[in-house]
Scaffold this motif. Sequence first.
Motif, PDB file in Angstrom:
ATOM      1  N   UNK A 131       1.532  22.528 -17.956  1.00 40.82           N
ATOM      2  CA  UNK A 131       1.827  21.335 -16.872  1.00 40.82           C
ATOM      3  C   UNK A 131       1.520  21.627 -15.478  1.00 40.82           C
ATOM      4  N   UNK A 132       2.828  22.842 -14.860  1.00 46.10           N
ATOM      5  CA  UNK A 132       2.181  23.088 -13.990  1.00 46.10           C
ATOM      6  C   UNK A 132       1.208  23.517 -13.505  1.00 46.10           C
ATOM      7  N   UNK A 133       0.251  24.570 -14.038  1.00 48.14           N
ATOM      8  CA  UNK A 133      -0.828  25.072 -13.270  1.00 48.14           C
ATOM      9  C   UNK A 133      -1.903  24.299 -13.527  1.00 48.14           C
ATOM     10  N   UNK A 134      -2.086  22.871 -14.073  1.00 45.76           N
ATOM     11  CA  UNK A 134      -2.946  21.870 -14.418  1.00 45.76           C
ATOM     12  C   UNK A 134      -2.777  21.160 -13.182  1.00 45.76           C
ATOM     13  N   UNK A 135      -1.092  20.810 -12.484  1.00 48.96           N
ATOM     14  CA  UNK A 135      -0.557  20.114 -11.773  1.00 48.96           C
ATOM     15  C   UNK A 135      -1.405  20.339 -10.635  1.00 48.96           C
ATOM     16  N   UNK A 136      -0.522  22.283 -10.862  1.00 51.10           N
ATOM     17  CA  UNK A 136      -0.579  22.492  -9.309  1.00 51.10           C
ATOM     18  C   UNK A 136      -2.491  22.754  -9.071  1.00 51.10           C
ATOM     19  N   UNK A 137      -3.389  22.273  -9.781  1.00 48.50           N
ATOM     20  CA  UNK A 137      -4.735  22.708  -9.760  1.00 48.50           C
ATOM     21  C   UNK A 137      -5.588  21.526  -9.447  1.00 48.50           C
ATOM     22  N   UNK A 138      -6.008  21.578 -11.116  1.00 48.41           N
ATOM     23  CA  UNK A 138      -6.906  20.418 -11.065  1.00 48.41           C
ATOM     24  C   UNK A 138      -6.597  18.756 -10.773  1.00 48.41           C
ATOM     25  N   UNK A 139      -4.892  19.473 -10.571  1.00 43.74           N
ATOM     26  CA  UNK A 139      -4.418  17.556 -10.731  1.00 43.74           C
ATOM     27  C   UNK A 139      -3.958  17.355  -9.111  1.00 43.74           C
ATOM     28  N   UNK A 140      -4.365  18.674  -8.024  1.00 44.63           N
ATOM     29  CA  UNK A 140      -4.513  18.548  -6.365  1.00 44.63           C
ATOM     30  C   UNK A 140      -5.519  17.375  -6.656  1.00 44.63           C
ATOM     31  N   UNK A 141      -7.144  18.161  -7.196  1.00 43.14           N
ATOM     32  CA  UNK A 141      -8.220  17.524  -7.192  1.00 43.14           C
ATOM     33  C   UNK A 141      -8.341  16.194  -7.167  1.00 43.14           C
ATOM     34  N   UNK A 147      -7.589   9.462  -3.532  1.00 46.66           N
ATOM     35  CA  UNK A 147      -7.694   9.109  -2.387  1.00 46.66           C
ATOM     36  C   UNK A 147      -8.944   8.238  -1.942  1.00 46.66           C
ATOM     37  N   UNK A 148      -9.502   9.524  -1.601  1.00 48.10           N
ATOM     38  CA  UNK A 148     -11.007   9.007  -1.538  1.00 48.10           C
ATOM     39  C   UNK A 148     -11.601   7.777  -2.171  1.00 48.10           C
ATOM     40  N   UNK A 155       0.114   5.640  -8.512  1.00 52.01           N
ATOM     41  CA  UNK A 155      -0.572   6.229 -10.117  1.00 52.01           C
ATOM     42  C   UNK A 155      -1.311   6.831 -10.900  1.00 52.01           C
ATOM     43  N   UNK A 156      -1.993   7.821  -9.238  1.00 51.29           N
ATOM     44  CA  UNK A 156      -3.141   8.906 -10.287  1.00 51.29           C
ATOM     45  C   UNK A 156      -1.671   9.591  -9.884  1.00 51.29           C
ATOM     46  N   UNK A 157      -0.965   9.619  -9.439  1.00 50.09           N
ATOM     47  CA  UNK A 157      -0.239  11.101  -9.819  1.00 50.09           C
ATOM     48  C   UNK A 157       0.562  10.947 -11.311  1.00 50.09           C
ATOM     49  N   UNK A 158       0.874  10.327 -11.656  1.00 47.18           N
ATOM     50  CA  UNK A 158       1.287   9.252 -13.148  1.00 47.18           C
ATOM     51  C   UNK A 158      -0.388   9.644 -14.047  1.00 47.18           C
ATOM     52  N   UNK A 159      -2.151   9.177 -14.021  1.00 39.72           N
ATOM     53  CA  UNK A 159      -2.929   9.902 -15.079  1.00 39.72           C
ATOM     54  C   UNK A 159      -2.642  11.421 -14.626  1.00 39.72           C
ATOM     55  N   UNK A 160      -2.367  11.570 -13.109  1.00 38.83           N
ATOM     56  CA  UNK A 160      -1.962  13.108 -13.593  1.00 38.83           C
ATOM     57  C   UNK A 160      -1.203  14.217 -14.516  1.00 38.83           C
ATOM     58  N   UNK A 161       0.414  14.074 -14.107  1.00 43.71           N
ATOM     59  CA  UNK A 161       1.190  14.388 -15.095  1.00 43.71           C
ATOM     60  C   UNK A 161       1.548  13.691 -16.318  1.00 43.71           C
TER      61      UNK A 161
END
Length: 478
Positions: A131-141, A147-148, A155-161
């Motif tokens: 989960x850390x690798x996913x959030x720190x990579x694809x999650x950042x994208x 944001x754009x 809400x985006x962070x909720x979907x990512x996590x």
Amino acid sequence: MSTNSSAVRLPTSMEVVGLMAGFIAIMFLFINVLSLPIQLALFASWFLVMGLGLRLGQTYHAMQTGLIKGIHNGMEAVLILITVGALIGSWIAGGIVPSIIYYGLNVMSPNIFLAAAFVICAMTSLSTGTSFGTAGTAGIAMIGIGHSFGIPLPLVAGAVISGAYVGDKMSPLSDTTVMTASLCKVDLIDHIKSMMYVSGPACVIAFTMFLLVGFFYVDGSVDTSRADAAMMALEQHFTISPWLLLPAVVVILLLSRRMPSIPVITLGAVLGIICAVVAQGMPTLDAVRTVYVGNAMSSEVDFLNTLLNRGGILSMLEVIALILFALGLGGLMEQIGILQVICNRFLTWANNAGRLTLSTLFGGFFGNFFGGAAYVSLITASTITEKNYDQQGIDRRVLSRNTEAGGTVTTPMVPWSDGGVFMATTLGVSTLGYLPFLWYHFLVLAISLFYGYANIAIWRTESVADESTSLTKAEASS
């Protein structure tokens, strides 16, 4: 050295409370005040437990035996983690992970962005087990793209996590999944199959919720250039092909057929080496080296550099040390009777499947809240309640499923846990900000409790089933 067993006693409730308070103080001091690794905090906690053990009449050699026994019981997890590190390194180098990400990004559309972010992060975490690798990579994208789109970042962070923890909880490559199966003494594939009863409905409902909210928030004419840039970078640095998804399919199929995890995952790493040589044109020795040191690449897209420069056996050494310290601590607590005392307290209250589920979920949250890490929570959830499951004749697959729900899933909900700190820092959204949108997590907890109280998917052990059959036959004959 002989030991007078009559001089050894169980700890009192006050001594247990005092030990827990000391453990909490050590974890808080090391992690939050001194910013020291959690491994050192767990190592220091060994000696806190040993101090109480000496007070209870335990000898050092007896406690060392318990410590070693605890580590020995989890050695399968360590061996699997070594092979998982090898697999991730070769799968990235072979273009397997990049292909998964590429085809995930292909489904990106403004109207379905939140649901797509959930799916992409779930696919990434399922393929990497982190989960850390996913959030720190694809999650950042996803945060940047969201944001754009003008979607609120919590809400985006909720979907990512939510997506990231699907794989952390379900992937056979996840260290917490492997560790939970080992702690609960359940076959890895049986553990995953048991979790599917909860995670399957939770994923479907969470996906539907993100899809509906996405249609409400997102304008369909928004620019998706960031996703296009990521896909272009993947095409520049890797050969992307649907055929490269086959190794993942092979590994999943073999594991689903109950083949031994270690040779199957090792086979997957070998297939990754072959893909790196044949599909990516990498020299053979360099491809083999990725199994140990991981992959190395450089692109114009920062999140791809972070995501794809990882893997290898070396990347697992810190996690392995953490698991060894955690398992040793659990063995010590078992040896001096701490877990027996707590288990007895739970046993007097948790007299049905619903209460037993609730006690396991609470034990996991307790470990995250006071221990600050998923590994600690898995120990508290599983070890404290495991005897209750045995005494009530409930299969340990239910224990392992509830342990993951209470331990792994609640980690990012605690602001000072390793998961909470990492997610908030990485995604730029506070824990309390994204907490209401962790829909997958809340659904897992709610469905687990519902199953417990409704007696759904609560399997009984064979001995209890045989006993019930015998009683039925006896009643019939009488």
